[in-house]
Each structure stands twice: as structure tokens, then as C-alpha cells.
Write an enzyme that holds these catalytic residues in place. Structure first.
Site, PDB file in Angstrom:
ATOM      1  N   LYS A 145      42.375  41.045  40.917  1.00 17.27           N
ATOM      2  CA  LYS A 145      43.614  41.820  41.110  1.00 17.27           C
ATOM      3  C   LYS A 145      43.784  42.159  42.587  1.00 17.27           C
ATOM      4  O   LYS A 145      42.814  42.183  43.359  1.00 17.27           O
ATOM      5  CB  LYS A 145      43.611  43.115  40.291  1.00 17.27           C
ATOM      6  CG  LYS A 145      42.442  44.086  40.576  1.00 17.27           C
ATOM      7  CD  LYS A 145      42.640  45.048  41.740  1.00 17.27           C
ATOM      8  CE  LYS A 145      41.423  45.918  41.986  1.00 17.27           C
ATOM      9  NZ  LYS A 145      41.357  46.549  43.290  1.00 17.27           N
ATOM     10  N   ASP A 198      39.104  50.212  36.668  1.00 15.54           N
ATOM     11  CA  ASP A 198      39.890  48.982  36.820  1.00 15.54           C
ATOM     12  C   ASP A 198      39.728  48.025  35.635  1.00 15.54           C
ATOM     13  O   ASP A 198      40.394  46.992  35.583  1.00 15.54           O
ATOM     14  CB  ASP A 198      39.463  48.221  38.087  1.00 15.54           C
ATOM     15  CG  ASP A 198      39.874  48.932  39.363  1.00 15.54           C
ATOM     16  OD1 ASP A 198      40.631  49.919  39.291  1.00 15.54           O
ATOM     17  OD2 ASP A 198      39.432  48.489  40.438  1.00 15.54           O
TER      18      ASP A 198
HETATM   19  P1  ATP Z   1      36.873  47.203  42.791  1.00 19.33           P
HETATM   20  O1  ATP Z   1      37.968  46.399  43.390  1.00 19.33           O
HETATM   21  O2  ATP Z   1      37.039  47.441  41.307  1.00 19.33           O
HETATM   22  O3  ATP Z   1      36.560  48.439  43.537  1.00 19.33           O
HETATM   23  P2  ATP Z   1      35.051  45.350  43.934  1.00 19.33           P
HETATM   24  O4  ATP Z   1      35.760  44.069  43.715  1.00 19.33           O
HETATM   25  O5  ATP Z   1      35.124  45.963  45.281  1.00 19.33           O
HETATM   26  O6  ATP Z   1      35.529  46.373  42.831  1.00 19.33           O
HETATM   27  P3  ATP Z   1      32.794  44.317  42.516  1.00 19.33           P
HETATM   28  O7  ATP Z   1      32.813  42.863  42.858  1.00 19.33           O
HETATM   29  O8  ATP Z   1      33.297  44.707  41.183  1.00 19.33           O
HETATM   30  O9  ATP Z   1      33.536  45.167  43.633  1.00 19.33           O
HETATM   31  O10 ATP Z   1      31.288  44.779  42.712  1.00 19.33           O
HETATM   32  C1  ATP Z   1      30.880  46.053  43.118  1.00 19.33           C
HETATM   33  C2  ATP Z   1      29.356  46.183  42.890  1.00 19.33           C
HETATM   34  O11 ATP Z   1      29.139  46.238  41.472  1.00 19.33           O
HETATM   35  C3  ATP Z   1      28.570  45.000  43.390  1.00 19.33           C
HETATM   36  O12 ATP Z   1      28.053  45.241  44.664  1.00 19.33           O
HETATM   37  C4  ATP Z   1      27.455  44.825  42.361  1.00 19.33           C
HETATM   38  O13 ATP Z   1      26.258  45.403  42.812  1.00 19.33           O
HETATM   39  C5  ATP Z   1      27.899  45.602  41.130  1.00 19.33           C
HETATM   40  N1  ATP Z   1      28.155  44.753  39.935  1.00 19.33           N
HETATM   41  C6  ATP Z   1      27.784  45.028  38.667  1.00 19.33           C
HETATM   42  N2  ATP Z   1      28.181  44.063  37.821  1.00 19.33           N
HETATM   43  C7  ATP Z   1      28.847  43.155  38.545  1.00 19.33           C
HETATM   44  C8  ATP Z   1      29.489  41.936  38.224  1.00 19.33           C
HETATM   45  N3  ATP Z   1      29.537  41.443  36.976  1.00 19.33           N
HETATM   46  N4  ATP Z   1      30.093  41.265  39.214  1.00 19.33           N
HETATM   47  C9  ATP Z   1      30.063  41.762  40.475  1.00 19.33           C
HETATM   48  N5  ATP Z   1      29.443  42.884  40.832  1.00 19.33           N
HETATM   49  C10 ATP Z   1      28.834  43.591  39.883  1.00 19.33           C
END
Ligand code: ATP
Length: 302
Positions: free
Chosen positions: A15, A142
């Protein structure tokens, strides 16, 4: 001999927040938001297979940064669904990861929604949409949006969703940065930068909602807004150069995606998106560049 059910694969989109209005901190530490989500065509694929015990594997260039244990959001989704239905989560969850990790594109949330839909199909739990959405909301702010996709306004901490109409496809370019940013840290920096200043109630922009409905990229570009952008730039000043490179190359608008550090560029059309992508790749200000469109469908069994 009973035959094991066939593996189930679910495709889930990333997203971008086309508007992220952030209120002051609540007593529970979360922030009230007016969060306009748009699902875009970068996908993770979550495949579930019966196994003797819960097992997580992750493939893809950023796989090393994703926990392969019960702390993985996809594992937590499977555990939550199993617990509600009196089952043991005996499942192998394989994540083919294409969404940047810790990039502000809700990759972990996507995997949670994907695992939930996949396990529901594998186990035949027959959970209603409402039950799935309730589990999603428990897993993270989210996650419900990753299930529904399209475009939606998220209120509360983002989990109370109202679908929004979209009048066409928007062309996006994403610049993936080196390393991630921690979402809680970005919120803390946002609070720190605001200090004692009064923070208005977060409200969805009527102009932005109308631009989405009309499929009007120029109007959408004028209404894009991310209250977390100053905090992401404060923690990662180098993102300013990435934003400037995309704007100079003809993007209608540039912004940090959610809590960053991925940056998002809205383009007039597919041709312009490819020109912006080429310029960003040549600029040396990012690790990778992706071109896609949104809205995209939510979690879908393939
Ligand atoms: P958001 O946009 O919802 O804030 P994001 O995209 O910045 O999230 P994610 O890729 O969801 O961040 O990952 C954040 C942290 O969550 C990662 O550093 C990781 O340690 C942990 N994590 C747990 N499960 C997962 C997963 N399935 N995929 C990615 N990261 C994960």
C-alpha cells in the site's frame, strides 16, 4: 488414508498512504489517524501447506531481514485463527517476498492478511469476512486494509475502514531505500518535532477523496499529504535528494510512503512513470526502483 489438503497460495498487495493525517498521541500510545490507503501492484505471495508443526520460510532479496519464527506477522495470524477454532497451527507458511521490508508499504501486514486468508481456505474454517477483519485489526493497524485492498479511509489507528471509490488506475513509481525505518520510531520523531504545538483532529481531505473517485491524477497529486514525512526526513535526510530527483524527472508529486523510507512518485501516465523510474535509477539516490499502478485487489487466493 486421508489425503492432505492441497497447498493454498494467496497474493497480497503493498500500500501507499495517499493521505496520512496524524493526530496527537493517545493515552494508549497510538495516534488517531485519517489514513487514506491505496493498494498498489507490488505483491507478496503466501503459500500454506499442512505440516507437523508451525514452520515459516521466506524467499526474496530481503528475506534475511524477516523473522522466520512465531514473531513473523504471518505466523501470528495463523496462530490467532487456529486458536479461535480450537485447532493447532500445524502449517508451513512460505512467503515469497517482493514488498520492500520495513519500507512503509505494509509488507508484514500484507503477509498477515495473506496467511489468514490462506489458512482459512486450507483448514476450511469458513471464517466470515467480519471475523477475518476482526483478527486483522488485532494483529496490526494496517492489516485490515491488506485484506480488502482497493482504496479506503482508515480511522482510529487506521483499522476502522471505509471503502473509497476509484475512477481509474494511477501510475506510481517507488524508490526503495537502503535499510528500513522503524514505524514506532518515526511516530516518536513526529511527536518530538511537533513539541507542544496544537495538533488538529485528523480529517480526510475532501479534495483527495474526490480526486480518487474521479481518477484524476493531477488533482490527486495536489492533495497528497503525509504528516509523517517531516519525521522520516529528519531520521533519514538523504530521502530529500530522492524526492527531488523524481520531481525533477517530471513526477506530478513525490512523497514518503507511510513511515518510509520508500518514496512514492505519482506520474501522469505509464510513459511518464517509466521516465521518472529511469531518472531515479540513474540518480544513485536509491537502492531499487519499481513501477506499478494502483488500486490493486486485496488478499486473493491464486
Ligand atoms: P508499515 O508500512 O505497516 O508501517 P513497513 O512496511 O514499514 O510497515 P514491514 O515490512 O511490515 O514494515 O516490517 C516491519 C518489521 O516487522 C520488520 O523489520 C520485521 O522485523 C517485522 N516483521 C514481522 N513479520 C514480518 C513479515 N512477514 N514481513 C516483513 N516484516 C516482518
Amino acid at each position: 488414508m486421508t489425503r492432505s489438503p492441497a497447498p493454498v497460495t494467496v497474493r497480497v498487495p503493498a500500500k501507499v498512504n495517499v493521505q496520512l493525517a496524524v493526530g496527537g498521541p493517545r493515552p494508549d500510545g497510538f495516534h488517531d489517524l485519517a489514513n487514506v490507503f491505496l493498494a498498489v501492484g507490488l505483491y507478496d505471495e503466501v503459500t500454506v501447506t499442512p505440516a507437523d508443526e508451525l514452520l515459516i520460510t521466506v524467499a526474496g532479496p530481503d528475506a534475511g531481514q524477516v523473522p522466520a519464527d512465531a514473531s513473523n506477522l504471518a505466523a501470528r495470524a495463523a496462530i490467532a485463527l487456529a486458536a479461535r477454532h480450537g485447532l493447532e497451527p500445524r502449517v508451513h507458511i512460505h512467503i515469497a517476498k517482493d514488498i520492500p521490508v520495513a519500507g512503509g508499504m505494509a509488507g508484514g501486514s500484507a503477509d498477515a492478511a495473506g496467511a489468514l486468508v490462506a489458512c482459512d481456505a486450507l483448514w476450511g474454517t469458513g471464517a466470515s469476512r467480519e471475523e477475518l477483519l476482526a483478527i486483522c485489526a488485532e494483529l496490526g493497524s494496517d492489516v485490515p486494509f491488506s485484506l480488502v485492498g482497493g482504496a479506503a479511509l482508515g480511522r482510529g489507528r487506521g483499522e476502522l475502514l471505509e471503502p473509497l471509490e476509484t475512477g481509474g488506475a494511477f501510475h506510481w513509481v517507488f524508490a526503495v531505500a537502503d535499510g528500513g525505518l522503524s514505524t514506532p520510531e518515526v511516530y516518536r520523531e513526529c511527536d518530538r518535532l511537533r513539541g507542544d504545538a496544537a495538533v488538529p483532529e485528523p480529517e480526510a481531505s475532501a479534495a483527495l477523496v474526490e480526486a480518487l473517485r474521479a481518477g484524476d491524477a493531477v488533482a490527486l497529486a495536489g492533495a497528497l499529504a503525509n504528516d509523517l514525512q517531516p519525521a522520516a526526513l529528519s531520521l533519514r535526510p538523504s530521502l530529500a535528494a530522492t524526492l527531488a530527483a523524481g520531481t525533477e524527472a517530471g513526477a506530478l508529486a513525490a512523497l514518503v510512503s507511510g513511515s518510509g523510507p520508500t518514496t512514492a512518485f505519482l506520474a501522469k501516465d505509464a510513459e511518464s512513470a517509466h521516465a521518472v523510474a529511469g531518472a531515479l535509477a540513474a540518480s544513485g539516490t536509491c537502492r531499487a526502483v519499481r513501477v506499478t499502478t494502483g488500486p490493486a485487489r486485496g488478499a486473493t487466493v491464486v
